[in-house]
Write a protein that holds these residues in place. Structure first.
Motif, PDB file in Angstrom:
ATOM      1  N   ASN A 265     -13.417  44.304   7.227  1.00 31.69           N
ATOM      2  CA  ASN A 265     -12.899  45.546   7.682  1.00 31.69           C
ATOM      3  C   ASN A 265     -12.002  45.072   8.859  1.00 31.69           C
ATOM      4  OD1 ASN A 265     -14.445  47.282   5.661  1.00 31.69           O
ATOM      5  ND2 ASN A 265     -16.234  47.145   7.180  1.00 31.69           N
ATOM      6  N   GLY A 266     -11.323  44.052   8.608  1.00 35.85           N
ATOM      7  CA  GLY A 266     -10.245  44.043   9.491  1.00 35.85           C
ATOM      8  C   GLY A 266     -10.642  43.494  11.246  1.00 35.85           C
ATOM      9  N   ASP A 267     -11.829  42.989  11.329  1.00 35.44           N
ATOM     10  CA  ASP A 267     -12.128  42.819  12.479  1.00 35.44           C
ATOM     11  C   ASP A 267     -11.568  41.879  13.352  1.00 35.44           C
ATOM     12  OD1 ASP A 267     -13.964  42.458  14.860  1.00 35.44           O
ATOM     13  OD2 ASP A 267     -15.828  41.388  13.621  1.00 35.44           O
ATOM     14  N   ALA A 268     -11.344  42.183  14.431  1.00 36.47           N
ATOM     15  CA  ALA A 268     -10.243  41.458  15.386  1.00 36.47           C
ATOM     16  C   ALA A 268     -10.914  40.096  15.695  1.00 36.47           C
ATOM     17  CB  ALA A 268      -9.848  42.189  16.601  1.00 36.47           C
ATOM     18  N   LYS A 269     -12.001  39.959  15.584  1.00 35.34           N
ATOM     19  CA  LYS A 269     -12.696  38.551  15.943  1.00 35.34           C
ATOM     20  C   LYS A 269     -13.516  37.930  14.696  1.00 35.34           C
ATOM     21  CE  LYS A 269     -13.712  39.455  20.905  1.00 35.34           C
ATOM     22  NZ  LYS A 269     -14.614  39.414  21.786  1.00 35.34           N
ATOM     23  N   PRO A 270     -12.975  37.538  13.724  1.00 37.60           N
ATOM     24  CA  PRO A 270     -13.627  37.226  12.388  1.00 37.60           C
ATOM     25  C   PRO A 270     -14.331  36.035  12.401  1.00 37.60           C
ATOM     26  CG  PRO A 270     -11.053  36.269  12.470  1.00 37.60           C
ATOM     27  CD  PRO A 270     -11.350  37.191  13.553  1.00 37.60           C
ATOM     28  N   GLY A 271     -15.398  35.670  11.647  1.00 43.10           N
ATOM     29  CA  GLY A 271     -16.023  34.510  11.812  1.00 43.10           C
ATOM     30  C   GLY A 271     -15.778  33.429  10.897  1.00 43.10           C
ATOM     31  N   SER A 272     -16.508  32.472  10.410  1.00 45.33           N
ATOM     32  CA  SER A 272     -16.335  31.452   9.745  1.00 45.33           C
ATOM     33  C   SER A 272     -17.267  31.234   8.727  1.00 45.33           C
ATOM     34  CB  SER A 272     -16.142  30.260  10.586  1.00 45.33           C
ATOM     35  OG  SER A 272     -17.221  29.894  11.085  1.00 45.33           O
ATOM     36  N   VAL A 273     -16.967  30.748   7.462  1.00 47.67           N
ATOM     37  CA  VAL A 273     -17.975  30.399   6.444  1.00 47.67           C
ATOM     38  C   VAL A 273     -17.903  28.762   6.306  1.00 47.67           C
ATOM     39  CG1 VAL A 273     -18.351  30.589   4.173  1.00 47.67           C
ATOM     40  CG2 VAL A 273     -17.149  32.440   5.440  1.00 47.67           C
ATOM     41  N   ASN A 274     -18.957  28.258   6.563  1.00 52.71           N
ATOM     42  CA  ASN A 274     -19.205  26.806   6.607  1.00 52.71           C
ATOM     43  C   ASN A 274     -19.325  26.268   5.066  1.00 52.71           C
ATOM     44  OD1 ASN A 274     -18.952  26.044   9.205  1.00 52.71           O
ATOM     45  ND2 ASN A 274     -21.054  26.723   9.769  1.00 52.71           N
ATOM     46  N   MET A 275     -18.677  25.575   4.473  1.00 50.15           N
ATOM     47  CA  MET A 275     -18.670  25.265   3.083  1.00 50.15           C
ATOM     48  C   MET A 275     -18.897  23.865   3.014  1.00 50.15           C
ATOM     49  SD  MET A 275     -15.791  27.666   1.350  1.00 50.15           S
ATOM     50  CE  MET A 275     -16.088  29.632   1.156  1.00 50.15           C
ATOM     51  N   LYS A 276     -20.059  23.316   3.379  1.00 52.01           N
ATOM     52  CA  LYS A 276     -20.286  21.945   3.580  1.00 52.01           C
ATOM     53  C   LYS A 276     -20.642  21.294   2.152  1.00 52.01           C
ATOM     54  CE  LYS A 276     -21.917  21.787   8.134  1.00 52.01           C
ATOM     55  NZ  LYS A 276     -22.788  21.412   9.132  1.00 52.01           N
ATOM     56  N   ASN A 277     -20.764  20.349   2.081  1.00 54.35           N
ATOM     57  CA  ASN A 277     -20.848  19.242   0.717  1.00 54.35           C
ATOM     58  C   ASN A 277     -22.434  19.171   0.640  1.00 54.35           C
ATOM     59  OD1 ASN A 277     -20.964  17.876  -1.621  1.00 54.35           O
ATOM     60  ND2 ASN A 277     -20.441  15.807  -0.663  1.00 54.35           N
ATOM     61  N   TYR A 278     -23.261  20.464   0.459  1.00 51.70           N
ATOM     62  CA  TYR A 278     -24.576  20.672   0.127  1.00 51.70           C
ATOM     63  C   TYR A 278     -25.102  19.927  -1.069  1.00 51.70           C
ATOM     64  CZ  TYR A 278     -24.251  23.938   4.176  1.00 51.70           C
ATOM     65  OH  TYR A 278     -24.243  24.707   5.247  1.00 51.70           O
ATOM     66  N   ALA A 279     -24.160  19.831  -1.929  1.00 46.50           N
ATOM     67  CA  ALA A 279     -24.408  19.393  -3.107  1.00 46.50           C
ATOM     68  C   ALA A 279     -24.389  17.721  -3.197  1.00 46.50           C
ATOM     69  CB  ALA A 279     -23.738  19.645  -4.277  1.00 46.50           C
ATOM     70  N   GLY A 280     -23.978  17.273  -2.236  1.00 46.09           N
ATOM     71  CA  GLY A 280     -24.073  15.564  -1.941  1.00 46.09           C
ATOM     72  C   GLY A 280     -23.066  14.882  -3.092  1.00 46.09           C
ATOM     73  N   ALA A 281     -22.136  15.857  -3.641  1.00 45.57           N
ATOM     74  CA  ALA A 281     -21.276  14.956  -4.466  1.00 45.57           C
ATOM     75  C   ALA A 281     -20.233  13.987  -3.895  1.00 45.57           C
ATOM     76  CB  ALA A 281     -20.155  16.042  -4.920  1.00 45.57           C
ATOM     77  N   PRO A 282     -20.033  12.917  -4.743  1.00 39.29           N
ATOM     78  CA  PRO A 282     -19.303  11.737  -4.073  1.00 39.29           C
ATOM     79  C   PRO A 282     -17.800  12.151  -3.996  1.00 39.29           C
ATOM     80  CG  PRO A 282     -20.361  11.288  -6.238  1.00 39.29           C
ATOM     81  CD  PRO A 282     -20.390  12.656  -6.273  1.00 39.29           C
ATOM     82  N   ASP A 283     -17.051  11.555  -2.956  1.00 39.99           N
ATOM     83  CA  ASP A 283     -15.980  11.903  -2.770  1.00 39.99           C
ATOM     84  C   ASP A 283     -14.758  11.881  -3.803  1.00 39.99           C
ATOM     85  OD1 ASP A 283     -13.674  12.246  -1.126  1.00 39.99           O
ATOM     86  OD2 ASP A 283     -13.703  10.444  -0.129  1.00 39.99           O
ATOM     87  N   GLY A 284     -14.322  12.823  -3.953  1.00 44.58           N
ATOM     88  CA  GLY A 284     -13.158  13.269  -4.885  1.00 44.58           C
ATOM     89  C   GLY A 284     -13.953  13.904  -6.209  1.00 44.58           C
ATOM     90  N   ASP A 285     -15.315  13.856  -6.220  1.00 48.28           N
ATOM     91  CA  ASP A 285     -15.824  14.329  -7.609  1.00 48.28           C
ATOM     92  C   ASP A 285     -16.171  15.945  -7.307  1.00 48.28           C
ATOM     93  OD1 ASP A 285     -16.860  14.930  -9.895  1.00 48.28           O
ATOM     94  OD2 ASP A 285     -18.486  13.219  -9.792  1.00 48.28           O
ATOM     95  N   ALA A 286     -15.339  16.913  -7.619  1.00 48.12           N
ATOM     96  CA  ALA A 286     -15.462  18.049  -7.520  1.00 48.12           C
ATOM     97  C   ALA A 286     -16.333  18.759  -8.628  1.00 48.12           C
ATOM     98  CB  ALA A 286     -13.995  18.750  -7.402  1.00 48.12           C
ATOM     99  N   SER A 287     -16.319  18.242  -9.678  1.00 52.02           N
ATOM    100  CA  SER A 287     -17.253  18.759 -10.714  1.00 52.02           C
ATOM    101  C   SER A 287     -18.763  18.814 -10.298  1.00 52.02           C
ATOM    102  CB  SER A 287     -17.104  18.068 -12.099  1.00 52.02           C
ATOM    103  OG  SER A 287     -17.591  16.624 -11.699  1.00 52.02           O
ATOM    104  N   LYS A 288     -19.039  17.805  -9.303  1.00 50.29           N
ATOM    105  CA  LYS A 288     -20.553  17.609  -8.772  1.00 50.29           C
ATOM    106  C   LYS A 288     -20.578  18.285  -7.347  1.00 50.29           C
ATOM    107  CE  LYS A 288     -21.653  13.294 -11.421  1.00 50.29           C
ATOM    108  NZ  LYS A 288     -21.957  11.953 -11.638  1.00 50.29           N
ATOM    109  N   GLY A 289     -19.578  19.095  -6.954  1.00 50.46           N
ATOM    110  CA  GLY A 289     -19.620  19.763  -5.735  1.00 50.46           C
ATOM    111  C   GLY A 289     -20.042  21.256  -5.737  1.00 50.46           C
ATOM    112  N   TRP A 290     -20.479  21.824  -6.922  1.00 47.71           N
ATOM    113  CA  TRP A 290     -20.706  23.147  -7.026  1.00 47.71           C
ATOM    114  C   TRP A 290     -22.085  23.343  -5.968  1.00 47.71           C
ATOM    115  CZ3 TRP A 290     -16.730  26.076  -8.187  1.00 47.71           C
ATOM    116  CH2 TRP A 290     -15.889  25.400  -9.005  1.00 47.71           C
ATOM    117  N   THR A 291     -22.012  24.459  -5.176  1.00 46.43           N
ATOM    118  CA  THR A 291     -23.047  24.616  -4.234  1.00 46.43           C
ATOM    119  C   THR A 291     -22.800  26.357  -4.064  1.00 46.43           C
ATOM    120  OG1 THR A 291     -24.643  24.005  -2.590  1.00 46.43           O
ATOM    121  CG2 THR A 291     -22.172  23.843  -2.366  1.00 46.43           C
TER     122      THR A 291
END
Length: 333
Positions: A265-291
């Protein structure tokens, strides 16, 4: 002295103090025949010379008193009654062994003794516990019967009043019956909270859709790519009521962590969304990184705007699949 003879002298001649009565002498009193009399020494009829008469007999019926009999024995006590001790007071009407009337001697009239009454429980008579118990039970029974009659009477009166009211009002439904829901009607099911594919959101900057990485849950496997600062996806959503909700995001990363910015709702102090590699996908393998990840957001009732963007300082390079609301404890409805 023989039976029927109480002495040779007449009664007035038996008075040993007659000599003291001067008026008797003056009146011509005559000493008793045989000498003596009036207290002077001298023989008296049937007595010893010079000895005044000192024995006087009580007049009794001939044959009533007997002599030469054995002394009476003390009356035997009834069984269980202690013997009378010397010096104790005798019951009324019972003679003592030392001082007995002539009637108690053998040959006299029998002495009636009161019967010994045994008290309840032996010894002295105590209270009649059985009678008290019966009386108490009777009182309790009367009280119980009275309460039962009162309850039956009041119940009949209330039923009569209810039936009369029903007849007057044409019948009525009790409150308990009206409070129960009908079996045919059921409460409406709770609607699920909103859920939407990221490809249908309002995109901003250089954000684009793609579907070359398999595993996305969106329609046709389509997802949104946020690769550089300024890319964004905005969701306009209706909240059923004001409060705190859980914003869940399905995403994928190519084997490395990412971080985006969250604005509500246009908050002047936005937050952040941490999108870590919780799936443990190998580096560069996006197909195994869905979480999945989630953030708590405060929404107002009705329409709200939720923006996920890649801003300066963020770690971009994320594939956005789906967004949906849940309750604070993670339920979908």
């Amino acid at each position: 002295m023989t039976a029927g003879n109480n002495g040779a002298s007449t009664p007035e001649d038996d008075d040993p103090f007659g000599y003291l009565y001067e008026d008797g002498r003056a009146a011509g009193a005559v000493p008793p025949p045989g000498g003596g009399g009036y207290g002077y020494p001298g023989p008296t009829s049937g007595g010893q010379p010079g000895v005044p008469r000192t024995s006087y007999n009580q007049v009794r019926t001939v044959g009533e008193r007997q002599y030469g009999q054995q002394a009476p024995q003390a009356p035997q006590q009834p069984y269980g009654q202690p013997p009378q001790q010397y010096g104790q007071q005798q019951a009324y009407g019972r003679p003592t062994a030392q001082y007995a009337a002539p009637e108690t001697y053998p040959g006299g009239p029998p002495v009636q003794q009161p019967p010994y009454q045994q008290g309840n429980g032996g010894g002295r008579g105590g209270p009649n516990h059985k009678g008290l118990l019966i009386g108490a039970v009777a009182v309790v029974a009367v009280v119980v019967i009275g309460i039962g009659v009162a309850l039956a009477t009041s119940g009949g009166d209330s039923k009569g009043q209810d039936s009369a009211a029903d007849n007057a009002g044409g019948g009525r439904t009790s409150s308990s019956e009206s409070a129960q829901p009908s079996h045919g009607a059921s409460a409406p099911p709770k609607a699920d909270l909103p859920k939407q594919d990221a490809a249908t959101l309002q995109l901003g900057g250089a954000a684009t859709t793609a579907k070359d990485v398999p595993g996305a849950k969106g329609s046709d496997g389509t997802y949104v790519v946020l690769n550089q600062p300024g890319d964004s996806a905005t969701w306009t959503v209706d909240a059923p009521s004001a409060g705190t909700y859980r914003l869940s995001v399905n995403y994928g990363v190519p084997g490395k962590d990412a971080k985006t910015t969250l604005t509500v709702n246009g908050d002047a102090k936005p937050g952040s969304v941490n999108m870590k590699n919780y799936a443990g996908a190998p580096d560069g393998d996006a197909s195994k990184g869905w979480t999945n990840t989630w953030n708590l957001v405060n929404l107002k009732k009705g329409s709200n705007t939720i923006k996920i963007s890649c801003e300066n300082g963020d770690q971009c390079g994320v594939n956005l699949d789906q967004v949906f609301l849940q309750t604070r404890d993670g339920k979908s409805s």
